[in-house]
Structure formats: structure tokens, C-alpha cells
Enzyme design. Structure first.
Site, short mmCIF file in Angstrom:
data_model
loop_
_atom_site.label_atom_id
_atom_site.label_comp_id
_atom_site.label_asym_id
_atom_site.label_seq_id
_atom_site.Cartn_x
_atom_site.Cartn_y
_atom_site.Cartn_z
N CYS A 392 0.84 -1.22 0.00
CA CYS A 392 0.00 0.00 0.00
C CYS A 392 0.86 1.26 0.00
O CYS A 392 0.48 2.28 -0.55
CB CYS A 392 -0.85 0.06 1.26
SG CYS A 392 -1.89 -1.35 1.55
N MET A 393 2.05 1.16 0.65
CA MET A 393 2.87 2.37 0.85
C MET A 393 3.84 2.61 -0.29
O MET A 393 4.82 3.36 -0.14
CB MET A 393 3.67 2.23 2.16
CG MET A 393 2.81 2.21 3.40
SD MET A 393 3.83 2.39 4.90
CE MET A 393 4.73 0.83 4.87
#
Ligand code: CIR
Length: 402
Positions: A392-393
Site C-alpha cells: 500500500c505504501m
């Protein structure tokens, strides 16, 4: 000169990635407003930043070029016209209550000494207490912000998604994240490194939502896109038409319906690709999983519901003799529920069979190692309070071909 964006797999050796280091936006989170801002708790900023710095170090130690979204957005404001247009667009989307506030915030932003401070401030948000025009004003509500923070921006996976040599500037599901896509729009329109030769595959003003956490590039021909709380089948059809027409070699999109539960908000929270024939999967989504196949059909697309299991579909469409679905926490329903919640399935693959994961998901990490995967662990106790993991990051910009 090679194209600025090259992402034709989930597992090709990662060469360049975009991240955002969490900033003061995390200190503009309040308990009564966590739901709307899509957070489950309030991270301790200093530790979240330390954790993020360790994430960056692991990537850089592998020779990966780590670009910060905040730097790219700063560098995209290459002249005053673009900067003014950015400020206008940002203010128009910030849901500010009065003209007085808008005018004072515009001045506040224009007075900032550097474009980097401008970008940082737009991410952080503006408290009413910062505005002299509001001194002594009585409000019906005690909401302390003139402009909301954007606390989810460190999940750079979602607002835009690289696919092949292009980028999907996404329309986000929730209002709070819809504002974030302004940065990607300016970066891929104006930044010297990206403004040429990057097909724009979707748009932030489209009618239906799609988010990057749902988009996986399984091979040079096949994409998997989650039908989820965040991404509509309509969006997947629209994106598929554009991708098939953009001649990038993709000829099939698998629409994987994972339901609308927030804990499974994106496909990459329950399914990721970690090697040529290995995938992580959350056991809770495996039963009666619905998969649609989207392909070109004449001058339009066809959408058919698949009958085969996901395993068989992956084997046939990715031409694999053996597909290994590695269940989160080894499939134990209690451990898997806990570790999926803390993004144990949300692995970032940096080379075939080599991943970055949160250290807290000990059962899953052990299973990955037992399957022969090289596992780099990072701390994530503060970062995970935003409900996202290493995949996600991060948004890959360049992966070597495999
Ligand atoms: N790809 C992802 O799974 N991103 C995680 C996003 C977490 C964020 N708080 C959200 O709800 O959108």
C-alpha cells in the site's frame, strides 16, 4: 531513451518506486473523525516516520531509487502559472466554508517561502485557529479544521497506478482520498521526468471509482483488478477499454470480486503476487470467489464469469505449470484474521521471490520463508494504524522485465 514508466509485472526487480513520508497530516487526526478519514487509530508521528525511514532504507539497500511524492509534486510546479492553477484546484476541492477563509488560506499558501512548504501544507491541512479572519467567530460546530488533512497519502499505491508504460490517475471511492489524486495529476502532467510519453489511462473526474490497491499487473498480458468496496466493475470495464486500445500488450483483465467489506478494502489486502508462481492469499476470500474475464471483443469488450478456480485461472492465463497460493498465517482462521487486519497479505515484491513485509505478522512471515521466499521485515506498529502495508505504501515506477 527508455520510457519513464515500466511496470509489466508484480515481481520484476524493482528499480524505482514512489513513496510519501508521513508528515503533520497525522497530527491532524482526531478520535471523532477517524472513520471519515479512513483511519482506525492515531499513529505516533515520530515513530511512524522512523518506521517509514526504515522502509526506505531496506529499499535503497537493494539499489532501488526511492522517490518522494512530495518532492515530485514540488518539482512539478515548474512555473507560476502551474503553481497558481494547483492552488486554485486544491482550494476548490477543499470544501472551505466561507470566501473569507478561502482568501486568507490562499494568501497563507502563496506566502510560503518554498514550493515544498506549499505542498507539505496542502497535505497537512489548515486548522481554523491558524486563520486570523476567524478570530472570535462563533461556529455552529466545533470542527477545528478549515481544510481537512490528507492522512492516507503515505499509501501511495492508491491515488494513481502505473500499468505498463502508462498511469491510471484514479477516481477514489471516498471524498477524503479523492483530493489526493491532485498530486499524481500534476506530477504526470507537468513533472519533467514524466510529462512526455506517459499515457493517462483513467481520470480523477471519471464517474465511477477505482483505486490502485485493487490493480495488480500479473504479467505482460494479464491484469487482475479487484471488484471491491473501492473499485466498481464499471470502472474496470472503462479502464480495460483504454488499456486494450493503448496497445501495451495487455489482452486480459481478471475482475476478482472480493466483496465490499472495509477490512478487505483492496485486492492487495487479500491477494498479492510474490514470485513467478507464488501468491499470498487470505483464506477468507477463497471460498466461492467470483472472477470475471474481460477481453477485447471486436471494437468493444466482453465480460464473462469464469467457472474455474482462481488457481486454475492463474495457471492457464499466466501459463504456469504449478501455482502456489500461500494462505495468510498458514490458513489458521484466527491467526489469519489478525495478520490480514495488520496487512500480513499486503507484501511488496522487490524481485522474484523477495518481499518486504511488516515484522509483526510472524506466522505469515514464517510460512513465506518456509516456501522459499526471501523476506525483509520492517517495523510497522505505527504505520499499520492507517490500515495499510508495504505494498500500500509504494507505487512502482520501473520494474525490470522478467
Ligand atoms: N492498497 C491499500 O490497501 N491501501 C491501504 C489504504 C488504507 C487507507 N486508510 C484507506 O482506507 O484507503
Amino acid at each position: 531513451m527508455s520510457k519513464p514508466i515500466n511496470v509489466y509485472s508484480e515481481i520484476g526487480p524493482l528499480k524505482t518506486v514512489v513513496v510519501h513520508r508521513p508528515g503533520k497530516e497525522l497530527e491532524n487526526l482526531m478520535p471523532d473523525h477517524l472513520d471519515r478519514l479512513l483511519f482506525d487509530d492515531i499513529p505516533f508521528l515520530a515513530d511512524a516516520q522512523k518506521e517509514h525511514d526504515q522502509f526506505k532504507e531496506v529499499l535503497e539497500e537493494k539499489g532501488i531509487e526511492v522517490l518522494y511524492l512530495e518532492d515530485l509534486a514540488t518539482e512539478a510546479l515548474t512555473d507560476n502559472l502551474i503553481k497558481e492553477a494547483f492552488i486554485d484546484e486544491y482550494l476548490s476541492e477543499a470544501n472551505i466554508e466561507t470566501i473569507e477563509e478561502t482568501n486568507e488560506i490562499r494568501q497563507l499558501l502563496e506566502k510560503l517561502p518554498t514550493n515544498r512548504e506549499l505542498i507539505d501544507k496542502t497535505i497537512e491541512g489548515v486548522r481554523r485557529e491558524e486563520l486570523t479572519s476567524l478570530a472570535g467567530v462563533k461556529f455552529e460546530n466545533d470542527y477545528p479544521f478549515a481544510i481537512d488533512p490528507m492522512p492516507n497519502l503515505y499509501f501511495t499505491r492508491d491515488p494513481f497506478a502505473t500499468i505498463g508504460s502508462g498511469v491510471s490517475i484514479n477516481r477514489m471511492y471516498a471524498t477524503t482520498r479523492r483530493r489526493e489524486t491532485i498530486y499524481g495529476n500534476y506530477i504526470f502532467t507537468y513533472h519533467p521526468r514524466f510529462k512526455e510519453d506517459v499515457p493517462m489511462l483513467y481520470g480523477r473526474d471519471q464517474a465511477t471509482s477505482i483505486e490502485g490497491g485493487d490493480i495488480l499487473v500479473l504479467s505482460k498480458e494479464v491484469l487482475a483488478i479487484g471488484i471491491s468496496q473501492r473499485t466498481d466493475l464499471e470502472s474496470i470495464k472503462r479502464l480495460s477499454r483504454t488499456i486494450f486500445a493503448s496497445d501495451q500488450g495487455f489482452n486480459r483483465v481478471l475482475g476478482i470480486d472480493i466483496g465490499k467489506e472495509r477490512k478487505f478494502m483492496h485486492l492487495d489486502t487479500v491477494f498479492t503476487m510474490i514470485d513467478h508462481d507464488k501468491f499470498t492469499i487470505h483464506p477468507e476470500i477463497e471460498t466461492n470467489l467470483k472472477v470475471y474475464t474481460i477481453t477485447q471483443a471486436g471494437d468493444d469488450i466482453s465480460v464473462t464469469e469464469e467457472r474455474e478456480s482462481l488457481e486454475n485461472l492463474l495457471a492457464s492465463y499466466l501459463k504456469l505449470d504449478n501455482v502456489q497460493l500461500i494462505p495468510c498465517a498458514g490458513g489458521n482462521i484466527t491467526d489469519a484474521a489478525r495478520e490480514q487486519w495488520n496487512d500480513g497479505t499486503n507484501t511488496l515484491t522487490i524481485a522474484p521471490g523477495e518481499v518486504v513485509v511488516y515484522n509483526r505478522n510472524t506466522v505469515t512471515n514464517k510460512k513465506l520463508r518456509e516456501a522459499g521466499i526471501k523476506v525483509h521485515e520492517i517495523p510497522g506498529s505505527e504505520l499499520v494504524r492507517g490500515r495499510g502495508g508495504p505494498r500500500c505504501m509504494s507505487m512502482p515506477i520501473y520494474r525490470e522485465e522478467i
